[in-house]
Design a protein around this motif. Structure first.
Motif, PDB file in Angstrom:
ATOM      1  N   ASN A  27       7.352  -2.828  -1.653  1.00 40.88           N
ATOM      2  CA  ASN A  27       8.152  -1.735  -1.103  1.00 40.88           C
ATOM      3  C   ASN A  27       9.183  -2.329  -0.144  1.00 40.88           C
ATOM      4  O   ASN A  27       8.834  -2.728   0.975  1.00 40.88           O
ATOM      5  CB  ASN A  27       7.255  -0.733  -0.378  1.00 40.88           C
ATOM      6  CG  ASN A  27       8.033   0.479   0.086  1.00 40.88           C
ATOM      7  OD1 ASN A  27       9.167   0.706  -0.343  1.00 40.88           O
ATOM      8  ND2 ASN A  27       7.429   1.263   0.974  1.00 40.88           N
ATOM      9  N   PRO A  28      10.440  -2.458  -0.559  1.00 43.13           N
ATOM     10  CA  PRO A  28      11.443  -3.117   0.292  1.00 43.13           C
ATOM     11  C   PRO A  28      11.619  -2.454   1.655  1.00 43.13           C
ATOM     12  O   PRO A  28      12.032  -3.105   2.618  1.00 43.13           O
ATOM     13  CB  PRO A  28      12.736  -3.019  -0.530  1.00 43.13           C
ATOM     14  CG  PRO A  28      12.278  -2.797  -1.937  1.00 43.13           C
ATOM     15  CD  PRO A  28      11.015  -2.001  -1.831  1.00 43.13           C
ATOM     16  N   SER A  29      11.305  -1.160   1.749  1.00 43.71           N
ATOM     17  CA  SER A  29      11.569  -0.449   2.994  1.00 43.71           C
ATOM     18  C   SER A  29      10.429  -0.524   3.995  1.00 43.71           C
ATOM     19  O   SER A  29      10.547   0.009   5.092  1.00 43.71           O
ATOM     20  CB  SER A  29      11.859   1.031   2.690  1.00 43.71           C
ATOM     21  OG  SER A  29      10.742   1.623   2.024  1.00 43.71           O
ATOM     22  N   GLY A  30       9.327  -1.156   3.672  1.00 44.87           N
ATOM     23  CA  GLY A  30       8.220  -1.248   4.634  1.00 44.87           C
ATOM     24  C   GLY A  30       6.893  -1.483   3.954  1.00 44.87           C
ATOM     25  O   GLY A  30       6.822  -2.031   2.854  1.00 44.87           O
ATOM     26  N   SER A  31       5.826  -1.060   4.630  1.00 48.17           N
ATOM     27  CA  SER A  31       4.481  -1.316   4.122  1.00 48.17           C
ATOM     28  C   SER A  31       4.166  -0.425   2.931  1.00 48.17           C
ATOM     29  O   SER A  31       4.782   0.634   2.727  1.00 48.17           O
ATOM     30  CB  SER A  31       3.452  -1.066   5.239  1.00 48.17           C
ATOM     31  OG  SER A  31       3.530   0.287   5.660  1.00 48.17           O
ATOM     32  N   LEU A  32       3.180  -0.855   2.111  1.00 48.07           N
ATOM     33  CA  LEU A  32       2.740  -0.104   0.940  1.00 48.07           C
ATOM     34  C   LEU A  32       1.730   0.956   1.351  1.00 48.07           C
ATOM     35  O   LEU A  32       0.862   0.720   2.200  1.00 48.07           O
ATOM     36  CB  LEU A  32       2.086  -1.036  -0.080  1.00 48.07           C
ATOM     37  CG  LEU A  32       2.994  -1.954  -0.893  1.00 48.07           C
ATOM     38  CD1 LEU A  32       2.159  -2.946  -1.672  1.00 48.07           C
ATOM     39  CD2 LEU A  32       3.862  -1.154  -1.836  1.00 48.07           C
ATOM     40  N   ILE A  33       1.861   2.129   0.736  1.00 48.18           N
ATOM     41  CA  ILE A  33       0.811   3.136   0.844  1.00 48.18           C
ATOM     42  C   ILE A  33      -0.091   2.932  -0.365  1.00 48.18           C
ATOM     43  O   ILE A  33       0.268   3.279  -1.496  1.00 48.18           O
ATOM     44  CB  ILE A  33       1.402   4.560   0.869  1.00 48.18           C
ATOM     45  CG1 ILE A  33       2.337   4.709   2.058  1.00 48.18           C
ATOM     46  CG2 ILE A  33       0.291   5.600   0.914  1.00 48.18           C
ATOM     47  CD1 ILE A  33       3.066   6.033   2.090  1.00 48.18           C
ATOM     48  N   TRP A  34      -1.226   2.316  -0.142  1.00 51.69           N
ATOM     49  CA  TRP A  34      -2.008   1.743  -1.237  1.00 51.69           C
ATOM     50  C   TRP A  34      -3.334   2.475  -1.409  1.00 51.69           C
ATOM     51  O   TRP A  34      -3.986   2.831  -0.427  1.00 51.69           O
ATOM     52  CB  TRP A  34      -2.268   0.259  -0.954  1.00 51.69           C
ATOM     53  CG  TRP A  34      -2.633  -0.517  -2.185  1.00 51.69           C
ATOM     54  CD1 TRP A  34      -3.845  -1.027  -2.501  1.00 51.69           C
ATOM     55  CD2 TRP A  34      -1.768  -0.836  -3.256  1.00 51.69           C
ATOM     56  NE1 TRP A  34      -3.796  -1.671  -3.711  1.00 51.69           N
ATOM     57  CE2 TRP A  34      -2.513  -1.555  -4.204  1.00 51.69           C
ATOM     58  CE3 TRP A  34      -0.412  -0.582  -3.519  1.00 51.69           C
ATOM     59  CZ2 TRP A  34      -1.976  -2.035  -5.389  1.00 51.69           C
ATOM     60  CZ3 TRP A  34       0.115  -1.061  -4.699  1.00 51.69           C
ATOM     61  CH2 TRP A  34      -0.662  -1.782  -5.612  1.00 51.69           C
ATOM     62  N   THR A  35      -3.713   2.724  -2.653  1.00 55.80           N
ATOM     63  CA  THR A  35      -5.000   3.344  -2.960  1.00 55.80           C
ATOM     64  C   THR A  35      -5.694   2.536  -4.041  1.00 55.80           C
ATOM     65  O   THR A  35      -5.078   1.689  -4.708  1.00 55.80           O
ATOM     66  CB  THR A  35      -4.823   4.791  -3.453  1.00 55.80           C
ATOM     67  OG1 THR A  35      -4.167   4.760  -4.735  1.00 55.80           O
ATOM     68  CG2 THR A  35      -4.014   5.618  -2.475  1.00 55.80           C
ATOM     69  N   ASP A  36      -6.973   2.833  -4.240  1.00 54.83           N
ATOM     70  CA  ASP A  36      -7.723   2.149  -5.289  1.00 54.83           C
ATOM     71  C   ASP A  36      -7.179   2.495  -6.665  1.00 54.83           C
ATOM     72  O   ASP A  36      -7.210   1.675  -7.584  1.00 54.83           O
ATOM     73  CB  ASP A  36      -9.205   2.521  -5.181  1.00 54.83           C
ATOM     74  CG  ASP A  36     -10.080   1.633  -6.045  1.00 54.83           C
ATOM     75  OD1 ASP A  36      -9.997   0.396  -5.893  1.00 54.83           O
ATOM     76  OD2 ASP A  36     -10.827   2.170  -6.894  1.00 54.83           O
ATOM     77  N   VAL A  37      -6.670   3.700  -6.822  1.00 53.81           N
ATOM     78  CA  VAL A  37      -6.054   4.104  -8.094  1.00 53.81           C
ATOM     79  C   VAL A  37      -4.821   3.268  -8.365  1.00 53.81           C
ATOM     80  O   VAL A  37      -4.584   2.805  -9.498  1.00 53.81           O
ATOM     81  CB  VAL A  37      -5.703   5.605  -8.071  1.00 53.81           C
ATOM     82  CG1 VAL A  37      -4.904   5.987  -9.326  1.00 53.81           C
ATOM     83  CG2 VAL A  37      -6.961   6.442  -7.973  1.00 53.81           C
ATOM     84  N   HIS A  38      -4.006   3.047  -7.335  1.00 52.15           N
ATOM     85  CA  HIS A  38      -2.831   2.182  -7.495  1.00 52.15           C
ATOM     86  C   HIS A  38      -3.237   0.785  -7.951  1.00 52.15           C
ATOM     87  O   HIS A  38      -2.606   0.195  -8.845  1.00 52.15           O
ATOM     88  CB  HIS A  38      -2.074   2.089  -6.165  1.00 52.15           C
ATOM     89  CG  HIS A  38      -1.385   3.358  -5.782  1.00 52.15           C
ATOM     90  ND1 HIS A  38      -1.101   3.681  -4.477  1.00 52.15           N
ATOM     91  CD2 HIS A  38      -0.925   4.396  -6.529  1.00 52.15           C
ATOM     92  CE1 HIS A  38      -0.485   4.847  -4.436  1.00 52.15           C
ATOM     93  NE2 HIS A  38      -0.372   5.301  -5.676  1.00 52.15           N
TER      94      HIS A  38
END
Length: 469
Positions: free
Chosen positions: A162-173
């Motif tokens: 994500n160039p704009s900052g941190s990832l919003i990450w889940t187990d599904v992702h």
């Protein structure tokens, strides 16, 4: 202050324990949004699976991988770094979803020196170093990386960021990205297997052509020589072999009966090794020998000259040749011979009903210059049988691990000769005995060739009693 207690208003039954109308609508919108996102993700994965089945161009498939991975996670950036079969970075197939930082990342990977070495992809420390390189190029962007693995081998790395900052990450992702990486690994592995299959097809075609050429160089039938029967067979371990036998008229200008009564060269040889290299050297040797035979020299001189001619080519290939050379005169039934360290032919003497060996001293062809060769001669009698063979016969392993060896070949030859059959029958019996020893459906480890020469029995007319005058 009033002493009257405060009055309570009864709760409305329609509001107690139930969400408001606006909350219900929001929940429905959220569920609809999640359902649409799930359907969209499923369609993306189905599309990628369809592309894997349908595309014959690996590059077209790999272009889709970062696009699908980024959309599944809901980010703007994704990078695919595949590896060659030997583990090197496959720079020509780097795929990145275009962002402002795309070009610096690609330039850094193309200049990454460790990635040019074989085995890079199987070294965890080097791959981790590449991960750090990618992270440095992306700055503060949140990055997730996973491996492309197929058949237990790492075929590349897939990054989402994500160039704009941190990832919003889940187990599904995580599962979605890993599934995309697995499909990409399968695609690369399939392409490698396809390329290997095509290479094998080309090699098989070349071997088939080589086998056809070699089959044409070996005599397709035995010549007619007055007073003898001939039978020959070569069974190569591979499509192309290094065994060589030949029947060469010393005076090829003769025709008809004159050729049948002329002197013939009978040759059996073996190039050390198997397959295409041995077959090529055998072909070269055949041309040299046929030219030497025309000189009319005795066997020892022919081997001496052949060694001089072939020495340079054989020494460069680090191979040698064993060769038994003989010439036979049908008018006198005399056989002259010289041996360059080949298996000595076996001779069955019809009168003595026993087998002995024909041998003469001599070194391998191609071993050293100015090698000298001995010469021998013998007269063949009616009913005698001469067997030329290569070491693929006596060295053939049986089911128990024992070799066929010369003693077993001698016993087999004695049995075949005592049966009274002709040269072709003797040859067939010897190969049947060899096949039984090796075992059914088992391939020979080396080329096996045999040539049988049998002197025809003299016809004895019954004596007619004289009548008295």
């Amino acid at each position: 202050m009033s002493s009257n207690p405060s009055r309570r208003h009864p709760a409305s039954p329609t509001r107690q324990g139930l969400p408001s109308t606006s909350a219900t609508a929001s929940l429905r919108q959220l569920l609809d949004s999640l359902s649409k996102e799930q359907r969209s993700n499923q369609e993306l994965l189905v599309s990628l699976g369809f592309a894997l089945r349908s595309f014959t161009n690996l590059n077209r498939f790999l272009e889709l991988v970062p696009v699908v991975a980024a959309r599944l996670v809901g980010v703007e950036g994704a990078l695919l770094v595949p590896f060659h079969a030997d583990g090197r970075l496959w720079n020509e197939q780097l795929q990145i979803l275009t962002t402002a930082r795309s070009e610096p990342v690609l330039q850094a990977l193309n200049k990454h020196e460790p990635g040019r070495s074989s085995g890079f992809g199987s070294d965890d420390a080097l791959v981790l170093g590449m991960d750090r390189l990618v992270q440095r190029q992306l700055g503060s962007a949140g990055v997730f990386a996973t491996s492309l693995v197929a058949r237990g081998r790492q075929r590349g790395r897939l990054y989402v960021f994500n160039p704009s900052g941190s990832l919003i990450w889940t187990d599904v992702h995580r599962r979605h990205v890993q599934l995309v990486a697995d499909l990409a690994g399968v695609a690369i592995e399939n392409d490698l297997m396809l390329q290997e299959a095509r290479l094998h097809e080309r090699v098989d075609r070349q071997l088939s052509i080589g086998a056809e050429i070699q089959a044409q160089l070996l005599p397709d039938h035995c010549p007619v020589i007055e007073g003898v029967e001939l039978a020959a067979r070569c069974r190569p371990a591979f499509q192309v072999g290094g065994d060589y036998y030949d029947f060469i008229p010393t005076r090829p200008e003769l025709i008809g009966r004159r050729r049948e009564r002329g002197r013939w060269a009978l040759v059996m040889g073996d190039v050390m090794g198997k397959g295409v290299p041995a077959g090529l050297l055998m072909t070269m040797l055949r041309g040299m020998l046929r030219a030497e035979v025309l000189s009319g020299l005795p066997p020892d001189r022919i081997l001496h000259d052949l060694n001089q001619l072939a020495l340079e080519d054989l020494s460069q290939s680090h191979r040698f040749v064993t060769l038994f050379y003989s010439d036979f005169d049908p008018r006198t039934r005399r056989l002259r011979f010289a041996n360059a360290a080949h298996n000595p032919p076996l001779i069955w003497r019809s009168q003595q009903r026993s087998v002995s060996r024909l041998d003469a001293p001599g070194l391998l062809i191609g071993l050293q210059p100015e090698a000298e060769y001995g010469v021998g001669s013998t007269v063949l009698e009616p009913g005698d049988v001469l067997l030329y063979y290569t070491d693929g016969v006596t060295e053939a392993p049986g089911i128990t691990g024992d070799r066929f060896d010369e003693d077993r070949l001698i016993r087999s030859l004695e049995s075949a000769c005592r049966s009274g059959t002709g040269s072709q029958g003797i040859l067939d019996q010897l190969f049947r005995r060899l096949d039984r020893f090796v075992g059914p459906d088992r391939q020979l480890e080396d080329d096996a060739s045999m040539v049988v020469l049998k002197v025809r029995e003299e016809v004895m007319l019954p004596s007619v009693p004289r009548t008295s005058a």
